[in-house]
Scaffold this motif. Structure first.
Motif, PDB file in Angstrom:
ATOM      1  N   ARG A  65       2.045   1.659   1.869  1.00  0.00           N
ATOM      2  CA  ARG A  65       2.812   0.484   2.302  1.00  0.00           C
ATOM      3  C   ARG A  65       1.984  -0.777   2.469  1.00  0.00           C
ATOM      4  NH1 ARG A  65       7.134   3.104   6.495  1.00  0.00           N
ATOM      5  NH2 ARG A  65       7.996   4.547   4.975  1.00  0.00           N
ATOM      6  N   ILE A  66       0.672  -0.647   2.445  1.00  0.00           N
ATOM      7  CA  ILE A  66      -0.176  -1.835   2.576  1.00  0.00           C
ATOM      8  C   ILE A  66       0.087  -2.820   1.435  1.00  0.00           C
ATOM      9  CG2 ILE A  66      -2.145  -0.871   1.317  1.00  0.00           C
ATOM     10  CD1 ILE A  66      -3.919  -2.352   3.418  1.00  0.00           C
ATOM     11  N   PHE A  67       0.588  -2.321   0.305  1.00  0.00           N
ATOM     12  CA  PHE A  67       0.844  -3.183  -0.856  1.00  0.00           C
ATOM     13  C   PHE A  67       2.182  -3.908  -0.778  1.00  0.00           C
ATOM     14  CE2 PHE A  67      -2.087   0.062  -2.682  1.00  0.00           C
ATOM     15  CZ  PHE A  67      -3.152  -0.793  -2.876  1.00  0.00           C
ATOM     16  N   TYR A  68       2.960  -3.688   0.275  1.00  0.00           N
ATOM     17  CA  TYR A  68       4.238  -4.385   0.440  1.00  0.00           C
ATOM     18  C   TYR A  68       4.079  -5.797   0.998  1.00  0.00           C
ATOM     19  CZ  TYR A  68       7.237  -0.370  -0.526  1.00  0.00           C
ATOM     20  OH  TYR A  68       7.903   0.671  -1.118  1.00  0.00           O
ATOM     21  N   ARG A  69       2.902  -6.119   1.465  1.00  0.00           N
ATOM     22  CA  ARG A  69       2.683  -7.444   2.054  1.00  0.00           C
ATOM     23  C   ARG A  69       1.338  -7.967   1.557  1.00  0.00           C
ATOM     24  NH1 ARG A  69       1.278  -3.557   5.542  1.00  0.00           N
ATOM     25  NH2 ARG A  69      -0.636  -3.782   6.732  1.00  0.00           N
ATOM     26  N   PRO A  70       1.071  -9.246   1.755  1.00  0.00           N
ATOM     27  CA  PRO A  70      -0.243  -9.767   1.345  1.00  0.00           C
ATOM     28  C   PRO A  70      -1.370  -9.055   2.100  1.00  0.00           C
ATOM     29  CG  PRO A  70       1.265 -11.568   1.811  1.00  0.00           C
ATOM     30  CD  PRO A  70       1.949 -10.310   2.252  1.00  0.00           C
ATOM     31  N   ILE A  71      -2.430  -8.756   1.389  1.00  0.00           N
ATOM     32  CA  ILE A  71      -3.587  -8.116   2.007  1.00  0.00           C
ATOM     33  C   ILE A  71      -4.512  -9.249   2.463  1.00  0.00           C
ATOM     34  CG2 ILE A  71      -5.513  -6.530   1.663  1.00  0.00           C
ATOM     35  CD1 ILE A  71      -3.899  -5.204  -0.557  1.00  0.00           C
ATOM     36  N   GLU A  72      -4.572  -9.453   3.751  1.00  0.00           N
ATOM     37  CA  GLU A  72      -5.308 -10.597   4.297  1.00  0.00           C
ATOM     38  C   GLU A  72      -6.686 -10.181   4.790  1.00  0.00           C
ATOM     39  OE1 GLU A  72      -2.674 -12.384   7.116  1.00  0.00           O
ATOM     40  OE2 GLU A  72      -1.268 -12.993   5.555  1.00  0.00           O
TER      41      GLU A  72
END
Length: 142
Positions: A65-72
């Motif tokens: 699920r880390i790929f569902y949002r921008p990786i900051e």
């Protein structure tokens, strides 16, 4: 996605929304490609390559699920995250732990080498970008 051309350069591939740059190849407009079979073939291959990357990313995103949002995080940490999720994905599919799954862990410098020549300038030379694109058209049609 990155692909190395005849000159030893790596380029990213994008869709119609992106302008042609020396480091980013995008398809020819429909009006140009429908009258030139070489450009149509280039567009087809570019689309096929993009689809492979999008499918692989979709598989990873469904599991992690880390790929569902921008990786900051920093670029180096992002590279480690992507490699780790690929390794874990392959491990979970195979249900065995071989050394081959850990060969992907190369130093970040080796991975970033392809992008060292990308400058942060506001505009790139459109003629140079077009020449690089034409080399790909020639390569795909030989």
């Amino acid at each position: 996605m990155s692909r190395q051309n005849e000159a030893g350069r790596h380029v990213l591939i994008g869709d119609e929304a992106f302008a042609l740059r020396t480091y980013l190849m995008s398809p020819y407009p429909y009006r140009q490609s429908r009258s030139d079979i070489c450009k149509e073939k280039y567009n087809t291959r570019l689309c096929r390559a993009r689809r492979v990357v999008e499918n692989a990313f979709g598989i990873l995103a469904q599991r992690w699920r880390i790929f569902y949002r921008p990786i900051e995080v920093s670029v180096e940490t992002t590279i480690i995250i992507v490699k780790t999720t690929c390794i874990l994905h392959n491990y979970l599919i195979s249900k065995k732990c071989d050394e081959q799954y850990f060969e992907f862990l190369a130093p970040p410098e080796a991975t970033l080498e392809a992008f060292r020549n990308i400058e942060n300038g506001p505009r790139r030379d459109p003629n140079l970008a077009f020449q690089i694109c034409e080399k790909f058209v020639t390569c795909f049609n030989n």
